[in-house]
Each structure stands twice: as structure tokens, then as C-alpha cells.
Scaffold this active site. Structure first.
Site, mmCIF file in Angstrom:
data_model
loop_
_atom_site.group_PDB
_atom_site.id
_atom_site.type_symbol
_atom_site.label_atom_id
_atom_site.label_comp_id
_atom_site.label_asym_id
_atom_site.label_seq_id
_atom_site.Cartn_x
_atom_site.Cartn_y
_atom_site.Cartn_z
ATOM 1 N N ASP A 61 35.904 21.389 26.624
ATOM 2 C CA ASP A 61 37.300 21.202 26.203
ATOM 3 C C ASP A 61 37.728 22.174 25.105
ATOM 4 O OD1 ASP A 61 35.807 19.979 24.235
ATOM 5 O OD2 ASP A 61 36.809 18.025 24.364
ATOM 6 N N ARG A 62 36.772 22.832 24.478
ATOM 7 C CA ARG A 62 37.142 23.794 23.425
ATOM 8 C C ARG A 62 37.151 25.215 23.972
ATOM 9 N NH1 ARG A 62 34.694 22.161 17.649
ATOM 10 N NH2 ARG A 62 35.135 19.941 17.763
ATOM 11 N N ASP A 76 31.132 20.265 26.371
ATOM 12 C CA ASP A 76 31.809 19.494 27.418
ATOM 13 C C ASP A 76 33.054 20.190 27.971
ATOM 14 O OD1 ASP A 76 33.100 19.101 24.962
ATOM 15 O OD2 ASP A 76 33.895 17.167 25.566
ATOM 16 N N LYS A 117 42.001 18.353 25.703
ATOM 17 C CA LYS A 117 42.068 19.797 25.540
ATOM 18 C C LYS A 117 41.210 20.444 26.628
ATOM 19 C CE LYS A 117 38.775 19.754 21.661
ATOM 20 N NZ LYS A 117 38.558 18.334 21.335
ATOM 21 N N SER A 131 30.053 16.669 22.805
ATOM 22 C CA SER A 131 30.871 17.861 22.674
ATOM 23 C C SER A 131 30.106 19.101 22.236
ATOM 24 C CB SER A 131 32.029 17.561 21.719
ATOM 25 O OG SER A 131 32.919 18.628 21.694
ATOM 26 N N HIS A 132 30.491 19.649 21.087
ATOM 27 C CA HIS A 132 29.913 20.899 20.606
ATOM 28 C C HIS A 132 28.609 20.665 19.850
ATOM 29 C CE1 HIS A 132 32.428 18.884 17.784
ATOM 30 N NE2 HIS A 132 31.774 19.447 16.799
ATOM 31 N N ASP A 172 32.692 24.979 24.976
ATOM 32 C CA ASP A 172 31.670 24.199 24.271
ATOM 33 C C ASP A 172 30.887 23.309 25.233
ATOM 34 O OD1 ASP A 172 33.723 22.451 24.847
ATOM 35 O OD2 ASP A 172 33.368 21.232 23.065
HETATM 36 C C1 G16 Z 1 36.981 16.261 18.631
HETATM 37 C C2 G16 Z 1 38.399 15.822 18.780
HETATM 38 C C3 G16 Z 1 39.307 16.861 18.214
HETATM 39 C C4 G16 Z 1 38.942 17.160 16.776
HETATM 40 C C5 G16 Z 1 37.500 17.557 16.703
HETATM 41 C C6 G16 Z 1 37.006 17.724 15.281
HETATM 42 O O1 G16 Z 1 36.754 17.382 19.415
HETATM 43 O O2 G16 Z 1 38.733 15.604 20.134
HETATM 44 O O3 G16 Z 1 40.605 16.373 18.316
HETATM 45 O O4 G16 Z 1 39.751 18.161 16.271
HETATM 46 O O5 G16 Z 1 36.700 16.565 17.289
HETATM 47 O O6 G16 Z 1 37.090 16.518 14.641
HETATM 48 P P1 G16 Z 1 36.458 16.310 13.215
HETATM 49 O O7 G16 Z 1 37.141 17.310 12.334
HETATM 50 O O8 G16 Z 1 36.776 14.891 12.867
HETATM 51 O O9 G16 Z 1 34.988 16.603 13.321
HETATM 52 P P2 G16 Z 1 35.470 17.498 20.316
HETATM 53 O O10 G16 Z 1 35.577 18.848 20.956
HETATM 54 O O11 G16 Z 1 34.313 17.364 19.368
HETATM 55 O O12 G16 Z 1 35.550 16.362 21.275
#
Ligand code: G16
Length: 542
Positions: free
Chosen positions: A280-281, A278, A375, A112-113, A276
Site C-alpha cells: 500500500d505504500r 503489503d 492506499k 505492513s512495512h 512495502d
Molecule cells: C499505517 C497507516 C497509515 C499511517 C502509517 C504510519 O500505514 O495506514 O495511515 O500513516 O501507518 O502510522 P504511524 O505514524 O502511527 O506509525 P501502514 O502502511 O503501516 O499500514
């Protein structure tokens, strides 16, 4: 030929908030990725002959792990694998491809990010047939299997050419390399009034989209510059790079600072956005006007009916618990149910499948709808653009109007990153020990009304998820929430979510830090963050 390779369990393969995320070097250990993929397959029933979707955000190790997945899928009896050309699939595009192809599920390769590169992060996430992240009962089964695994299956064959669209055979399994963008772009065109957005852009509306050298580049170029007619160069950093050009592909005010500065300049475009690693953000910044993710969710929910795909109205709104209550006020006004779930997109899947919610969102820069089960960054940008095209107002005007209608939820998240895991656990344990004694006490934030550790009962299947974050609620409706991130790969990250609500007649134009200062002080007093972490400032404020 199918090989059965002997292996030994790794003890650290329990999926977190969103799949298994580790340093690349951890994934490069012999058998590490294979163990996890086999643990996923072993936790599933009935996939023989079925379709699997595979793709990722293009980060370092993406191509290698795709080959491993293809060979393991062939050896384990999948009938067909759909893989994005070049190994590319954004997370929302993967979700759409799983749904539109009737696949059994999919493996999405991303952290992800988090940054990419040989010394950075990699990840693997399994999504089920509805296109959404596997629910906890599946991830628990994967974790249990990973502790007992003693072998995995691998087809002994050549690497598949994933750079040319078309079909080939790997053993008895078909591999189809597909265009990662076209089907997703068509889905977006079916939801939004591309004609109206195109006309707005042709009329001089300017935008900037920062793909952060990550997966959304090809999607953004096709949609914003191709189908919507924005000039070439509208998409910044539009080529996915294995190390994201050494940047941290996290669309927040720290890591998307160049975009932020551009949006605050005298000659800023009308609208700026970023996504981000991937895809989704999303980050939304109007000309001289940053929109918090929680506010963005509320505005999108309040105005979604202006886009053709949502003209019939919404069935409900869902948000994660730490996300501000701004969306709750919209739900109340529209007479819609509002669901408060734990952090993690996987918790929205059942609500979307059951037709109980249409739009979901999280403070962590995620918004989406029932069009997929993830997302979706570009979706959020397009819904904003559709709303702007219909309302013919600036982002700043829309925000001001929103606050005078619903009031304003001042909101910030303070992250304390890379703290020692034992210290973070001790801080949370001490907070939990205090919960019963806090109600009725007064601190800098005011009088504590209640304090608890959030637990969620899924209304569709009654499954219960406990220990989802400590909430301290004040009598005036303000709150401070503490939880540990489930996505970091180094030590622990403490997240402190701070929120204060001011009604439509209150002070709507304060600086966020000023509005939240008493609550920030209260968070220190209650949790002794400096004492436990040795940090007197958060690493990131969003
Ligand atoms: C993932 C989850 C999200 C979550 C985020 C942060 O996002 O899909 O639902 O809000 O992580 O999670 P945490 O607070 O546990 O670090 P992504 O964009 O990283 O796949």
C-alpha cells in the site's frame, strides 16, 4: 464439528494506527490470534451467511493464521470466504476484492512495512464492507471485546488447500481460492492509459520497481512486465518471501537504498519506485530526483486529470495532518476542498464514501484514490507513469515546474525508534503542558504563532478524534509536529515532522537539511528530545 474453546483475555489487543501489530512470538502464544479474530467477529452484526475476504502479504505465520481464520469463520457462520491463492493479497487488492465481491468485510494479515520472520512482526487488520480499515468505533469495540472474551469458536476440520484456485467446503462454508492479481490488474487498466504507458516504455523509457521481496512482486511482474511490456528484470526482488529476504520492506531512503543508489547513478533509469510489505505504500524516485511523499501527493493531485480514470477532475483532496501542505496549494488553485485528517488511512474512508475527496495521501509514503479504500503503491506508480507518458517530461522537470508554480514545502520526518515508552509519554506530556505558553515565544525556528494538540471532527458523522499530534506553528507558515507512532512493536517511536514553505519566488533549490536546520534545532529546544530519549540523532530520516 464446531468446537467452543475456553480462553482468557489478553490485555494488549487494542488495534493501533492500522490493526493489531505484534511480534510473531506474541501471536504464537496459544489462543492469541484466535482471541483477536473472535473479538473482531463478536464486534460485528449480521455477517451470518455473508462473505469474508482473507489474505495477507505472505510474511511468516501468514499461512497458519489463514487456516485459523478459515476454521473460525466457518464456525462463526460466514457463508463464504474468498482467499487469495497461496494466502497472498496485497492490501489494496484485498480492498478491491472486498468491494467487488460485495463482501461483508475482510481480514488482512500484515504488519505492513515492518520486517517479517520468526523474530519479527505480524499483524491482523479488519476492513469493513467499503473495503477500508475499520473506523475507530469498530476498533474500539474490538478492543473492548478482547478484554472480556472467554471463548472462541473453531471448526474442527482439515486444513484447506489454499494453493489451488477453486472452491471447496469447510463445514457449511464455501472457501473460494481466487487469483490475487487479475482483478486488481484489470482495475488498474480501467483507470490508466496502458497504451500510452506501453508506448512510452517501447520508446526507450526505463524503469525499476523494487518489490522488496514482499507482496507486490506478482502484481508488479504482471502489470509492469506483462501488460506494459517493460523488460524482464524491471521488477527487482519480485518473489514474496516469509522474511522478505531479511530486509525491512519499508520503501524509504534507508531501506530502499539499493534502488536509491541506482537512481542517483550516472546510468540511472528514468523512473524508480518501490512498495512495502503489503503493497500500500510507495516510494517515487526520478532519475537523480527523489520525490517526497507529500510532494508526490501534490503532483499527482495537480496532474491526475491526465489519466483517463480522473479526466473528469477531482472532488476534493485529503491529507493526514503531519503531511506537508503542498497538496493544500494545489487544492486552492484547483478550487477544491482540502481535508486534514489524523494519521491513519481509516480516516479517509468516510470522505471517499461521501464523494467529498477523490485523492488522499500521507507523508508515510501512502497515496490512493476512491478506486479502493486503502492506499495503493502500484496505483501511485501507474499514475506517475501515466502523467510522464502524457507530459513527456522527466520527473525532475515536473518537480521543478511544480515548485515554480506552487512554491516548495521543504519537508522531513525524523524518527526516534525503540525508545522507552515511559520516556516517550513523558516527552509528549511535557510538550502538551507547554502548549498554552508557547505562542508569542521565539526560538531557533522563529516566532511561535500557535501550538495545539490536533483534534479532528469527521465532517460526515461528526465523530471526534483527539490527541492526534502536537503542532507548533510559526508565524512564517513553518511548523514542527510531534506524535508517537501507532504502528511500532518495540517500545515507542517518536515522529517529528518538520516543514518550511518557500513561495514560488523564493529559494527553491536548497538541500532539505539546510532549509530545515533552524526548525530541527527548534524541535530539540522545545521538546528536549535528547534529554528524554538519550538519542542525539534520529534513527531514520525520511
Ligand atoms: C499505517 C497507516 C497509515 C499511517 C502509517 C504510519 O500505514 O495506514 O495511515 O500513516 O501507518 O502510522 P504511524 O505514524 O502511527 O506509525 P501502514 O502502511 O503501516 O499500514
Amino acid at each position: 464439528m464446531i468446537q467452543t474453546v475456553a480462553t482468557q483475555p489478553f490485555t494488549d489487543q487494542k488495534p493501533g494506527t492500522s490493526g493489531l501489530r505484534k511480534k510473531v512470538r506474541v501471536f504464537q502464544q496459544p489462543h492469541y490470534a484466535e482471541n483477536f479474530v473472535q473479538s473482531v467477529f463478536d464486534s460485528l452484526d449480521g455477517y451470518e451467511g455473508q462473505t469474508l475476504v482473507v489474505g495477507g502479504d505472505g510474511r511468516y505465520l501468514n499461512r497458519e493464521v489463514i487456516q485459523t481464520v478459515l476454521k473460525m469463520a466457518a464456525a462463526n457462520g460466514f457463508g463464504r470466504v474468498l482467499v487469495g491463492k497461496g494466502g497472498i493479497l496485497s492490501t489494496p487488492a484485498a480492498s478491491h476484492l472486498i468491494r467487488s465481491s460485495g463482501a461483508f468485510g475482510g481480514l488482512i494479515l500484515s504488519a505492513s512495512h515492518n520486517p517479517g520472520g520468526p523474530d519479527e512482526d505480524f499483524g491482523i487488520k479488519y476492513n469493513i464492507g467499503n473495503g477500508g480499515p475499520a473506523p475507530e468505533k469498530v476498533t474500539d469495540a474490538i478492543a473492548a471485546r478482547s478484554l472480556a472474551i472467554d471463548s472462541y469458536k473453531l471448526f474442527d476440520g482439515p486444513d484447506v488447500d489454499i494453493d489451488a484456485i477453486g472452491s471447496s467446503l469447510l463445514g457449511g462454508m464455501t472457501v473460494e481460492v481466487v487469483d490475487p492479481v487479475a482483478g486488481y490488474a484489470d482495475l488498474m487498466a480501467s483507470l490508466f492509459d496502458f497504451g500510452a504507458i506501453r508506448a512510452m516504455i517501447a520508446g526507450g523509457f526505463t524503469l525499476a520497481f523494487d518489490s522488496m521481496s514482499a507482496v507486490t512482486g506478482p502484481y508488479a511482474v504482471e502489470i509492469f512486465e506483462g501488460r506494459l511490456g517493460a523488460p524482464a528484470g524491471t521488477v527487482m526482488n519480485g518473489t514474496p518471501l516469509p522474511d522478505f529476504g531479511h530486509h525491512h520492506p519499508d520503501p524509504n531512503l534507508v531501506h530502499a537504498k539499493i534502488l536509491y543508489d541506482r537512481m542517483m547513478a550516472a546510468d540511472a533509469p528514468d523512473f524508480g519506485a518501490a512498495s512495502d510489505g503489503d503493497g500500500d505504500r510507495n516510494l517515487i524516485i526520478g532519475r537523480h530526483c527523489y520525490v517526497t511523499p507529500s510532494d508526490s501527493l501534490a503532483v499527482l493531485a495537480a496532474n491526475a486529470h491526465l489519466a483517463p480514470g480522473y479526466a473528469a477532475g477531482l472532488k476534493g483532496i485529503a491529507r493526514s495532518m503531519p503531511t506537508s501542505g503542498a497538496a493544500d496549494r494545489v487544492a486552492e488553485k484547483l478550487g477544491l476542498p482540502l481535508y486534514e485528517t489524523p494519521t491513519g488511512w481509516k480516516f479517509f474512508g468516510n470522505l471517499l464514501d461521501a464523494g467529498m475527496a477523490t485523492i488522499c495521501g500521507e507523508e508515510s509514503a501512502g497515496t490512493g484514490s476512491d478506486h479502493v479504500r486503502e492506499k495503493d503503491g502500484i496505483w501511485a506508480v501507474l499514475l506517475w507513469l501515466n502523467i510522464l507518458a502524457v507530459r513527456q517530461q522527466s520527473v525532475a522537470t515536473i518537480m521543478a515546474d511544480h515548485w515554480t508554480t506552487y512554491g516548495r514545502n521543504y519537508y522531513a520526518r525524523h524518527d526516534y525508534e525503540a525508545i522507552a515508552k515511559d520516556k516517550a509519554d513523558a516527552l509528549m506530556a511535557a510538550l502538551r503542558d507547554k502548549l498554552d505558553s508557547l505562542p508569542g515565544t521565539t526560538n531557533s525556528g522563529g516566532v511561535v504563532k500557535s501550538a495545539d494538540d490536533f483534534a479532528y471532527t469527521d465532517p460526515t458523522d461528526q465523530s471526534v478524534s483527539k490527541n492526534q499530534g502536537v503542532r507548533i506553528l510559526f508565524t512564517d507558515g513553518s511548523r514542527v509536529v510531534f506524535r508517537l507512532s501507532g504502528t511500532g512493536t518495540e517500545g515507542a517511536t517518536l515522529r517529528v515532522y518538520i516543514e518550511r514553505y518557500v513561495g514560488p519566488d523564493g529559494e527553491l533549490g536548497l538541500e532539505t537539511e539546510v532549509a530545515l536546520a533552524p526548525l530541527i534545532a527548534a524541535a530539540q529546544e522545545v521538546a528536549d528530545i535528547a534529554g528524554y530519549t538519550g538519542m542525539d540523532q534520529p534513527s531514520v530520516i525520511t
